[in-house]
Scaffold this motif. Structure first.
Motif, PDB file in Angstrom:
ATOM      1  N   ARG A  58      40.433  39.392  42.678  1.00 42.08           N
ATOM      2  CA  ARG A  58      41.454  38.696  41.884  1.00 42.08           C
ATOM      3  C   ARG A  58      40.819  37.536  41.112  1.00 42.08           C
ATOM      4  O   ARG A  58      41.464  36.525  40.815  1.00 42.08           O
ATOM      5  N   GLY A  59      39.525  37.672  40.807  1.00 41.89           N
ATOM      6  CA  GLY A  59      38.744  36.613  40.198  1.00 41.89           C
ATOM      7  C   GLY A  59      38.045  35.821  41.285  1.00 41.89           C
ATOM      8  O   GLY A  59      37.507  36.380  42.236  1.00 41.89           O
ATOM      9  N   HIS A  67      44.275  35.996  39.701  1.00 39.04           N
ATOM     10  CA  HIS A  67      44.688  36.786  38.542  1.00 39.04           C
ATOM     11  C   HIS A  67      45.069  35.915  37.353  1.00 39.04           C
ATOM     12  O   HIS A  67      46.115  36.093  36.716  1.00 39.04           O
ATOM     13  N   SER A  71      40.473  32.180  36.750  1.00 37.95           N
ATOM     14  CA  SER A  71      39.925  32.716  37.993  1.00 37.95           C
ATOM     15  C   SER A  71      38.833  33.737  37.717  1.00 37.95           C
ATOM     16  O   SER A  71      37.764  33.723  38.345  1.00 37.95           O
ATOM     17  N   TYR A  72      39.071  34.636  36.748  1.00 38.22           N
ATOM     18  CA  TYR A  72      38.037  35.609  36.392  1.00 38.22           C
ATOM     19  C   TYR A  72      36.808  34.902  35.811  1.00 38.22           C
ATOM     20  O   TYR A  72      35.664  35.270  36.105  1.00 38.22           O
ATOM     21  N   VAL A  83      34.844  41.972  38.135  1.00 39.78           N
ATOM     22  CA  VAL A  83      36.076  41.247  38.441  1.00 39.78           C
ATOM     23  C   VAL A  83      37.214  42.252  38.600  1.00 39.78           C
ATOM     24  O   VAL A  83      37.219  43.319  37.993  1.00 39.78           O
ATOM     25  N   PRO A  85      41.199  43.038  38.350  1.00 40.15           N
ATOM     26  CA  PRO A  85      42.606  42.806  38.034  1.00 40.15           C
ATOM     27  C   PRO A  85      43.503  43.850  38.697  1.00 40.15           C
ATOM     28  O   PRO A  85      43.341  45.051  38.494  1.00 40.15           O
ATOM     29  N   VAL A 173      41.911  40.539  29.895  1.00 43.24           N
ATOM     30  CA  VAL A 173      40.835  40.552  30.892  1.00 43.24           C
ATOM     31  C   VAL A 173      39.628  41.301  30.336  1.00 43.24           C
ATOM     32  O   VAL A 173      38.483  40.847  30.478  1.00 43.24           O
ATOM     33  N   VAL A 177      35.834  39.854  29.742  1.00 44.21           N
ATOM     34  CA  VAL A 177      34.669  40.502  30.341  1.00 44.21           C
ATOM     35  C   VAL A 177      33.657  40.891  29.266  1.00 44.21           C
ATOM     36  O   VAL A 177      32.443  40.684  29.417  1.00 44.21           O
ATOM     37  N   ILE A 190      34.566  45.860  35.481  1.00 41.25           N
ATOM     38  CA  ILE A 190      35.995  45.642  35.698  1.00 41.25           C
ATOM     39  C   ILE A 190      36.473  46.661  36.731  1.00 41.25           C
ATOM     40  O   ILE A 190      36.061  47.814  36.710  1.00 41.25           O
TER      41      ILE A 190
END
Length: 394
Positions: A58-59, A67, A71-72, A83, A85, A173, A177, A190
């Motif tokens: 969740r990061g 999330h 956090s990521y 990471v 999600p 997200v 990334v 991911i």
């Protein structure tokens, strides 16, 4: 202060250009510019990851509300290879990152008077749940909410970030990334999870095609891609396998979970809904693992399937799970290796052993799993995870 992330395309273009200029200036030539432009960080090939994969759960959820893009970002800054999600759907069919579709525990929705009438009780995977649900909000409405810490007793420092961050979409997200892979000069994967797929399909908001279509539209290419798709259910992973060649991960929950409201919690919910009587215990047998290998690349069980806890809440003797999984041709990941005392074996707790937030010796716990032969793991603190991997000696 509220943190606002830039528009994805602008964010990517500016940051990538800055990183490119820095490389060219430092090396004094155009070779690095050409190499950087040719590097496909999204599709590093089937040999990636080359070592034990550290997945930011969740990061960096031990350090920022889960999330969120913050956090990521923290997980990436701390060295995460991947990471994660968790994905649920909005009313208008947009995939967003939340651990659950009920969002009162992770956002400020309960304080929004304009949404008071959205509070409902629904049956999710056989269990009555009361609160506010993503599928009752458009994306525009969800964007008016702000995230908050889900477990403040364990992570009181994270409450300083309450009210600052939006709920991100899957696309946001991916944009982060991609931009960070370019900026840092390394592949960042991911690891999306489809949450409650049977439920979302039942209400006309299936997750699978939306996820695969989004990945394809962003240039992720099959098993070469830095992508793992995970689920606790089985049927939707088989559906995803039929429409793509991305790496698939069968999650395995605790086979010893007790029923809730009379509903089994020790089986994939699609098994429960179909009434076939099978459980996760069936899937972790040698025969069950071979069955998983027919559609998945990785199996990721609850950590105690690999190393059970003793009656004294210490690490026990590793089971044959990893050996059997690898014999079936599967890689093995596990979840979740957390740093705080309540989540650790008794002998690895430090400081005030009764404190819900005091950190213990999670590196030693991770080392035990690495010694057992693990290929990857989820951690709430990627810096701790990377330290454990880098310091591990076989």
């Amino acid at each position: 202060m509220s943190v606002k992330y830039p528009k994805a395309k602008q964010f990517f273009r500016v940051s990538a250009a800055a990183g490119l200029c820095a490389l060219v200036t430092a090396c004094g030539g155009s070779t690095d510019k050409t190499t950087l432009a040719q590097t496909d960080y999204l599709n590093p090939g089937t040999a990636w990851p080359t070592g034990v994969a550290v997945a930011g759960h969740r990061g960096a959820s031990a350090l920022r509300p889960e999330h969120t893009l913050a956090s990521y970002q923290k997980a990436i800054d701390d060295g995460a290879d991947i990471v994660e999600p968790d994905l649920v759907s909005t009313k208008d069919g947009v995939l967003v990152a939340r651990h659950e579709n009920e969002i009162s525990g992770t956002t400020d929705v309960s304080s929004k008077t304009q949404f008071a009438d959205r509070k409902k009780t629904k049956v999710i995977d056989g269990i009555p749940v009361t609160g506010w649900f993503t599928e009752d909000f458009t994306l525009a409405e969800l964007k008016t909410l702000r995230a908050k810490e889900r477990i403040p007793l364990n992570r009181p420092a994270n409450t300083a970030f309450d009210g600052q961050f939006e709920i991100p979409t899957l696309q946001e997200v991916i944009d982060l990334v991609r931009q960070q892979s370019q900026a840092k000069g390394r592949t960042i994967g991911i690891y999306p999870e489809t949450k409650h797929p049977t439920y979302f399909k039942s209400i006309g908001l299936p997750l699978e095609k939306r996820l695969v279509d989004t990945l394809k539209a962003n240039g992720y290419k099959g098993k070469d891609a830095a992508v793992y798709i995970q689920s606790f259910e089985v049927a939707n992973l088989k559906e995803i396998r039929a429409m793509s060649d991305y790496r698939i991960v069968q999650l395995i929950d605790n086979p010893n979970n007790a029923p809730v409201n009379g509903v089994p919690r020790n089986a994939p919910y699609d098994f429960v809904a179909a009434g076939n009587g099978r459980t996760y215990a069936d899937l972790i047998t040698p025969a069950g693992l071979k069955e998983i290998a027919a559609y998945a690349d990785v199996v990721a069980p609850y950590k105690e399937v690999i190393i059970p806890r003793t009656a004294a809440n210490e690490l026990g003797t590793p089971t044959a799970f990893i050996t059997n999984a690898k014999a079936a041709g599967l890689k093995v990941h596990t979840w979740t290796l957390r740093p705080e005392n309540p989540f650790l074996p008794v002998s690895l707790r430090q400081g005030d052993v009764n404190s819900p937030s005091q950190r213990g010796d999670s590196i030693s716990e991770i080392h035990a799993y690495l010694k057992a032969g693990l290929d990857g793991f989820f951690t709430d603190d990627s810096a701790v995870g990377k330290t454990a991997v880098n310091s591990f000696k076989k």
